[in-house]
Design a protein around this motif. Structure first.
Motif, PDB file in Angstrom:
ATOM      1  N   MET A 194     -11.627  21.988  -1.084  1.00  0.00           N
ATOM      2  CA  MET A 194     -11.621  20.585  -0.657  1.00  0.00           C
ATOM      3  C   MET A 194     -10.301  20.264   0.047  1.00  0.00           C
ATOM      4  SD  MET A 194     -11.450  17.165  -3.034  1.00  0.00           S
ATOM      5  CE  MET A 194     -12.833  17.652  -4.041  1.00  0.00           C
ATOM      6  N   THR A 195     -10.393  19.602   1.179  1.00  0.00           N
ATOM      7  CA  THR A 195      -9.182  19.075   1.796  1.00  0.00           C
ATOM      8  C   THR A 195      -8.996  17.647   1.313  1.00  0.00           C
ATOM      9  OG1 THR A 195     -10.403  18.307   3.725  1.00  0.00           O
ATOM     10  CG2 THR A 195      -9.459  20.525   3.828  1.00  0.00           C
ATOM     11  N   GLY A 196      -7.809  17.100   1.512  1.00  0.00           N
ATOM     12  CA  GLY A 196      -7.605  15.753   1.022  1.00  0.00           C
ATOM     13  C   GLY A 196      -6.200  15.252   1.281  1.00  0.00           C
ATOM     14  N   PHE A 197      -5.917  14.120   0.665  1.00  0.00           N
ATOM     15  CA  PHE A 197      -4.658  13.391   0.830  1.00  0.00           C
ATOM     16  C   PHE A 197      -3.973  13.308  -0.530  1.00  0.00           C
ATOM     17  CE2 PHE A 197      -3.122   8.714   0.902  1.00  0.00           C
ATOM     18  CZ  PHE A 197      -1.822   9.082   1.191  1.00  0.00           C
ATOM     19  N   VAL A 198      -2.707  13.753  -0.599  1.00  0.00           N
ATOM     20  CA  VAL A 198      -1.909  13.620  -1.810  1.00  0.00           C
ATOM     21  C   VAL A 198      -0.680  12.782  -1.488  1.00  0.00           C
ATOM     22  CG1 VAL A 198      -0.629  14.789  -3.628  1.00  0.00           C
ATOM     23  CG2 VAL A 198      -2.698  15.837  -2.713  1.00  0.00           C
ATOM     24  N   GLY A 243      -3.860  21.974  -2.318  1.00  0.00           N
ATOM     25  CA  GLY A 243      -4.332  22.362  -0.996  1.00  0.00           C
ATOM     26  C   GLY A 243      -4.708  21.211  -0.094  1.00  0.00           C
ATOM     27  N   PRO A 244      -3.925  20.127  -0.067  1.00  0.00           N
ATOM     28  CA  PRO A 244      -4.304  18.978   0.764  1.00  0.00           C
ATOM     29  C   PRO A 244      -4.067  19.245   2.249  1.00  0.00           C
ATOM     30  CG  PRO A 244      -2.140  18.615  -0.144  1.00  0.00           C
ATOM     31  CD  PRO A 244      -2.642  19.907  -0.756  1.00  0.00           C
ATOM     32  N   SER A 245      -4.763  18.499   3.080  1.00  0.00           N
ATOM     33  CA  SER A 245      -4.505  18.552   4.516  1.00  0.00           C
ATOM     34  C   SER A 245      -3.470  17.524   4.928  1.00  0.00           C
ATOM     35  CB  SER A 245      -5.806  18.317   5.289  1.00  0.00           C
ATOM     36  OG  SER A 245      -6.467  17.144   4.837  1.00  0.00           O
ATOM     37  N   LEU A 246      -3.202  16.528   4.055  1.00  0.00           N
ATOM     38  CA  LEU A 246      -2.221  15.482   4.350  1.00  0.00           C
ATOM     39  C   LEU A 246      -1.447  15.149   3.087  1.00  0.00           C
ATOM     40  CD1 LEU A 246      -1.102  13.240   6.291  1.00  0.00           C
ATOM     41  CD2 LEU A 246      -2.912  11.754   5.392  1.00  0.00           C
ATOM     42  N   VAL A 247      -0.116  15.094   3.211  1.00  0.00           N
ATOM     43  CA  VAL A 247       0.757  14.678   2.108  1.00  0.00           C
ATOM     44  C   VAL A 247       1.675  13.569   2.618  1.00  0.00           C
ATOM     45  CG1 VAL A 247       2.571  15.351   0.488  1.00  0.00           C
ATOM     46  CG2 VAL A 247       0.761  16.976   1.070  1.00  0.00           C
ATOM     47  N   SER A 248       1.704  12.445   1.911  1.00  0.00           N
ATOM     48  CA  SER A 248       2.711  11.430   2.213  1.00  0.00           C
ATOM     49  C   SER A 248       3.906  11.672   1.297  1.00  0.00           C
ATOM     50  CB  SER A 248       2.152  10.023   2.015  1.00  0.00           C
ATOM     51  OG  SER A 248       1.908   9.744   0.649  1.00  0.00           O
ATOM     52  N   PHE A 249       5.091  11.589   1.883  1.00  0.00           N
ATOM     53  CA  PHE A 249       6.316  11.900   1.146  1.00  0.00           C
ATOM     54  C   PHE A 249       7.319  10.787   1.391  1.00  0.00           C
ATOM     55  CE2 PHE A 249      10.548  13.928   0.964  1.00  0.00           C
ATOM     56  CZ  PHE A 249      10.509  14.465  -0.311  1.00  0.00           C
ATOM     57  N   SER A 250       7.674  10.068   0.332  1.00  0.00           N
ATOM     58  CA  SER A 250       8.680   9.017   0.429  1.00  0.00           C
ATOM     59  C   SER A 250       9.611   9.147  -0.767  1.00  0.00           C
ATOM     60  CB  SER A 250       8.018   7.632   0.441  1.00  0.00           C
ATOM     61  OG  SER A 250       8.995   6.615   0.474  1.00  0.00           O
ATOM     62  N   GLY A 251      10.876   9.367  -0.509  1.00  0.00           N
ATOM     63  CA  GLY A 251      11.840   9.527  -1.586  1.00  0.00           C
ATOM     64  C   GLY A 251      13.241   9.316  -1.059  1.00  0.00           C
ATOM     65  N   GLY A 252      14.155   9.068  -1.974  1.00  0.00           N
ATOM     66  CA  GLY A 252      15.548   8.877  -1.611  1.00  0.00           C
ATOM     67  C   GLY A 252      16.002   7.440  -1.644  1.00  0.00           C
ATOM     68  N   GLY A 253      15.055   6.502  -1.669  1.00  0.00           N
ATOM     69  CA  GLY A 253      15.434   5.099  -1.704  1.00  0.00           C
ATOM     70  C   GLY A 253      16.180   4.736  -2.969  1.00  0.00           C
TER      71      GLY A 253
END
Length: 259
Positions: A1-5, A67-77
């Motif tokens: 499965m592809t997906g968004f993490v 195994g996602p096709s898209l990862v959102s990454f937000s950190g450091g704030g």
């Protein structure tokens, strides 16, 4: 499965967009509801209060394993709010984390932070750090071919209308605004119109409101910092397993295009 993490801290967990059961929805859930299908899944590993190294250690490899096709990454704030913030060290760690995600084959979604100095104390200290972090994120996005959502230049986020009472977290309208910005960046929606500024940056509420805010929100935040505690202590990821056909949890429907 592809997906968004989705990985990160309170911004990605959805703090400020509460549901009737006490959990949070947030922009990532709203985006997932648009992206997901029976063959496309969604997981959200973000936890409020996490600092950058916590996000990388606890979430990056866990996300890659799905195994996602898209990862959102937000950190450091959260790191940028601490005394002694080391921008050079952050640049290297941020670059390595995004490189690792891209090496897995996933597309990566990054964010330029909104200008929090318009609502918080010590703007002369905060704003240079926010600008520096955004320059860092822009460089990394260009280097690794990541999607970049520019929240810093979104004038709708300069005022108070899209923020919770704590001034740190988006409210439901703010999360909807970010979700629409993400979908536009991914080519899944039309770009948002640029709103008229609600007022010059830094024009906060009256002194009495500032004092009430400091008592209700700033003082507890400082106590946690002094005692080494975090708002995320004991909190687990809200969606640790990738689920296909995700639908956004119900809640008061925000105006789709505030501002």
């Amino acid at each position: 499965m592809t997906g968004f993490v989705a990985i990160g801290d309170s911004f990605t967990e959805g703090v400020g967009d509460p549901l009737p059961d006490g959990t949070f929805r947030g922009w990532a859930d709203l985006v997932a509801a648009e992206l997901c299908s029976p063959d496309f899944g969604y997981a959200n590993l973000a936890v409020r209060g996490r600092r950058f190294d916590d996000v990388v250690t606890r979430q990056v490899e866990a996300a890659i394993a799905m195994g996602p096709s898209l990862v959102s990454f937000s950190g450091g704030g959260n790191d940028a709010l601490w005394r002694g913030f080391d921008l050079a060290a952050m640049r290297d760690r941020f670059d390595r984390a995004v490189a690792r995600l891209r090496a897995s084959g996933a597309d990566v979604l990054l964010f330029r932070f909104p200008d929090m100095s318009a609502r918080l104390p010590l703007p002369r200290v905060l704003r240079p750090r926010i600008v520096a972090m955004n320059d860092l994120v822009t460089e990394v996005a260009e280097r690794h071919g990541a999607y970049l959502v520019d929240l810093f230049d979104d004038r709708a986020l300069d005022g108070h209308e899209l923020w919770s009472a704590d001034r740190l977290h988006l409210n439901p309208l703010g999360h909807r605004r970010v979700a629409d910005q993400v979908l536009a960046t991914l080519g899944r929606a039309a770009p948002l119109p640029t709103p008229s500024p609600s007022g010059p940056p830094g024009t906060g509420p009256a002194l009495l409101a500032d004092l009430r805010w400091a008592s209700a929100y700033l003082a507890p935040w400082l106590r946690r910092r002094l005692t080494g505690r975090s708002s995320g202590d004991g909190i687990l990821p809200k969606r640790p397993v990738m689920t296909s056909g995700f639908e956004s949890p119900s809640g008061p429907p925000p105006d789709r295009r505030p501002g």
